[in-house]
Write an enzyme that holds these catalytic residues in place. Structure first.
Site, mmCIF file in Angstrom:
data_model
loop_
_atom_site.group_PDB
_atom_site.id
_atom_site.type_symbol
_atom_site.label_atom_id
_atom_site.label_comp_id
_atom_site.label_asym_id
_atom_site.label_seq_id
_atom_site.Cartn_x
_atom_site.Cartn_y
_atom_site.Cartn_z
ATOM 1 N N GLU A 1 14.254 -15.614 0.914
ATOM 2 C CA GLU A 1 14.451 -16.703 1.878
ATOM 3 C C GLU A 1 13.504 -17.870 1.590
ATOM 4 O OE1 GLU A 1 13.679 -14.920 5.696
ATOM 5 O OE2 GLU A 1 15.444 -13.618 5.556
ATOM 6 N N ASP B 1 0.824 -1.204 0.000
ATOM 7 C CA ASP B 1 0.000 0.000 0.000
ATOM 8 C C ASP B 1 0.865 1.264 0.000
ATOM 9 O OD1 ASP B 1 -2.871 0.889 0.440
ATOM 10 O OD2 ASP B 1 -1.902 1.943 2.096
HETATM 11 C C1 GLC Z 1 -4.121 3.042 -0.745
HETATM 12 C C2 GLC Z 1 -5.356 2.174 -0.676
HETATM 13 C C3 GLC Z 1 -6.496 3.012 -0.225
HETATM 14 C C4 GLC Z 1 -6.178 3.574 1.143
HETATM 15 C C5 GLC Z 1 -4.853 4.319 1.151
HETATM 16 C C6 GLC Z 1 -4.358 4.559 2.535
HETATM 17 O O1 GLC Z 1 -4.214 4.001 -1.724
HETATM 18 O O2 GLC Z 1 -5.578 1.557 -1.908
HETATM 19 O O3 GLC Z 1 -7.693 2.289 -0.181
HETATM 20 O O4 GLC Z 1 -7.185 4.452 1.533
HETATM 21 O O5 GLC Z 1 -3.851 3.597 0.505
HETATM 22 O O6 GLC Z 1 -3.980 3.369 3.154
#
Ligand code: GLC
Length: 566
Positions: free
Chosen positions: A270, A221
């Site tokens: 790993e 993310d």
């Molecule tokens: C990314 C995710 C989104 C989230 C953001 C913060 O863009 O796809 O859904 O709100 O990160 O974590």
């Protein structure tokens, strides 16, 4: 005239070094599950892991290679689960670690791999570290795991800077003792301090925790955000906006973030086969993106260029050519995406007037206006969505599909302010204040059951009556449905899959593109409205239909020798 394309990412020498098992991700069809909205086994209105487990046959029949699970970790749902309170557990409302183990075993048994979401930029404010930081007070070691600063003004009552969060509103929040903490996203998502060795070590532990449980890969993310240069004096928002995003920006896409991923790569290696990763990195250029996709880093990065493009032949062709060239250069494979849990569903976007250069989160104005029917052509949207998906599935590289798109599902615009959950709706910001709930409405499984067979009596986001038309049981019984088309396309894709290259074949039309893969598998997409007569020598159509020998507007056909399908 044929224009040879330069793409040879997957050379023989790499082939000989990599086993097939290690490179499964290169051309995988990956299906994204937003767990709270997929299937609800215990009937509490919220999807859960046993719900997904109960639909494993559906996933197998769909024919995907892997699933990506959006966060299922303990969370107060301040941001749909992207506010993680514990990275190494399952939210009790979604199940247990045993449920997770059972799910992964059931998927692996059917040859489906599993990718989980890692959210390293920020934790939830309920994470034990943040709670400890609040309790420990200013200057404490616990606060140093996050980004705490004194405020400005006579008594520190002003935030340290005028920075705005991605979801709108100030990026700083004041705590009881008067200090402020930084959050790129919602207030409940404090950013971690990636200079802190404990933060780094803890994520290695998390990667091993899930890898040991058999997870095959990770989706990272906002991978471009983790590291920061917060040397005082901090720049103003205006200064920040003027700074180049060339690796030196204080907050975004810093070169030093790759030190983190180099360490992660050593963990991935790993395992046998090595664990894979795909970066969500919204960066300024394909060159910047390539760093995330390098073999010393995460290995692959999302390419959102088609998601941001209009349904337009020239735009698609340029994006495809550029991204394949880019992938060839880095040795990664490219990813194709039209929908995910953050954007308006593409069957809806394609029914709206062209974007004409407008930015990222398309469809937002239309949803914000309550989804006026007069402004949308839903048939066109669906036709184009189907054509675009067939084109994507024919391209070299991997394709990420988002739950519900295999049903041709449209965005739900009719969600009242009381029913909305997304922090973006309440705070404004980059998502224009309307939020992303409309693509996260629980799936319709059965036209005639309560909550369309999602689980209990009521789903956690409102399902409109028209969901009945898109229900899995309705579409499964209809050979012309979008579901039947996806199933057939994914089945044929496995048989036809070949080296990661394509060659364009000129069509004499600016609104029609045609390419061939090394084994003769061809894809032709008509982006226009006038039918395109398929040259007689093109070969047999194996997917999509010709009408009187012509490809109708907004449609795609696949051509292949029957011998490839044996
Ligand atoms: C990314 C995710 C989104 C989230 C953001 C913060 O863009 O796809 O859904 O709100 O990160 O974590």
């Amino acid at each position: 005239m044929t224009e040879a394309l330069l793409v040879d990412a997957h050379t023989d020498s790499t082939d000989s070094q990599q086993t097939a098992a290690a490179s499964w991700w290169r051309q995988a069809a990956v299906y994204q599950i937003y767990p709270r909205s997929f299937a609800d086994a215990d009937g509490d209105g919220l999807g859960d892991l046993p719900g997904i487990r109960s639909r494993v046959d559906y996933l197998a029949e769909l024919g995907i290679d892997a699933i990506w699970l959006s966060p299922f970790y303990p969370s107060a749902l301040a941001d749909g689960g992207y506010d993680v309170a514990d990275y190494r557990d399952v939210d009790p409302r979604l199940g247990t670690l045993e449920d997770f183990d059972e799910l992964i075993a059931a998927l692996h048994e059917r040859g489906i791999r599993v990718i989980v979401d890692i959210v390293p930029n920020h934790t939830s404010d309920l994470h034990e570290w943040f709670q400890e930081a609040l309790a420990a007070g200013r200057g404490s070691a616990a606060r140093d795991r996050y980004v705490f600063r004194e405020g400005k003004g006579a008594s520190g009552e002003e935030p340290p800077t005028d920075w705005e969060s991605v979801f709108g509103g100030p990026a700083w929040e004041r705590v009881e003792d008067g200090q402020w903490y930084f959050h790129n996203f919602a207030t409940e998502q404090p950013d971690l301090n990636w200079d802190h060795p404990e933060v780094r070590a803890d994520f290695l532990k998390t990667l091993r925790f899930w890898s040991d449980r058999g997870v095959d890969g990770f989706r990272i993310d906002v991978a471009h955000m983790l590291t920061k240069d917060l040397t005082e004096p901090l720049p103003s928002r205006a200064e920040l906006e003027r700074m180049p995003q060339d690796g030196t920006h204080p907050l975004l896409d810093r070169d030093d973030v790759h030190e983190v991923y180099a360490e992660w790569r050593r963990v991935f290696e790993e395992y046998d086969p090595p664990r894979t990763a795909v970066a969500e990195a919204w960066v300024s250029s394909p060159e910047r993106r390539a760093k995330y996709a390098s073999a010393e880093g995460l290995g692959q990065a999302f390419n959102f260029d088609l998601l941001e493009a209009d349904f337009d032949a020239a735009e698609f062709r340029t994006v495809i050519t550029d991204n394949l060239a880019q992938a060839a250069e880095t040795g990664s494979s490219t990813t194709w995406v039209l929908s995910n849990h953050d954007v308006t569903r593409h069957a809806t976007r394609y029914g709206l007037p062209p974007l004409a250069g407008r930015p990222v989160k398309q469809g937002t104005e239309w949803v914000a206006a309550g989804g006026p029917e007069a402004d949308i052509d839903r048939d066109q949207g669906l036709r184009r969505a189907r054509a675009a998906t067939l084109l994507l599935l024919g391209l070299p590289g991997s394709t990420y599909l988002y739950q519900g798109e295999e049903l041709g599902l449209q965005e739900v615009a009719a969600i009242t302010a009381e029913q909305r959950q997304d922090p973006a709706f309440f705070r404004g910001g980059e998502y224009d204040g309307l939020g992303r709930d409309g693509c996260r409405v629980p799936l319709p499984w059965s036209a005639d059951r309560p909550a369309f067979g999602f689980g209990g009596a009521v789903a956690h986001l409102p399902q409109p009556a028209w969901f009945a038309e898109y229900a899995v049981d309705v579409e499964a019984a209809d050979p012309t449905s979008t579901l039947s088309l996806y199933r057939e396309a994914l089945r044929l894709r496995r048989l036809l899959q070949t080296e990661e290259r394509l060659e364009w074949i000129e069509t004499g039309r600016t609104d029609v593109i045609r390419f061939t893969r090394p084994n003769g598998w061809q894809v032709v997409t008509n982006f226009g409205t006038a039918p395109f007569p398929l040259p007689a020598e093109a070969g047999p159509v194996v997917l999509g239909a010709l009408v009187d020998g012509e490809i109708a507007g907004a449609s795609t056909v696949w051509i292949a020798s029957p011998s490839l399908l044996e």
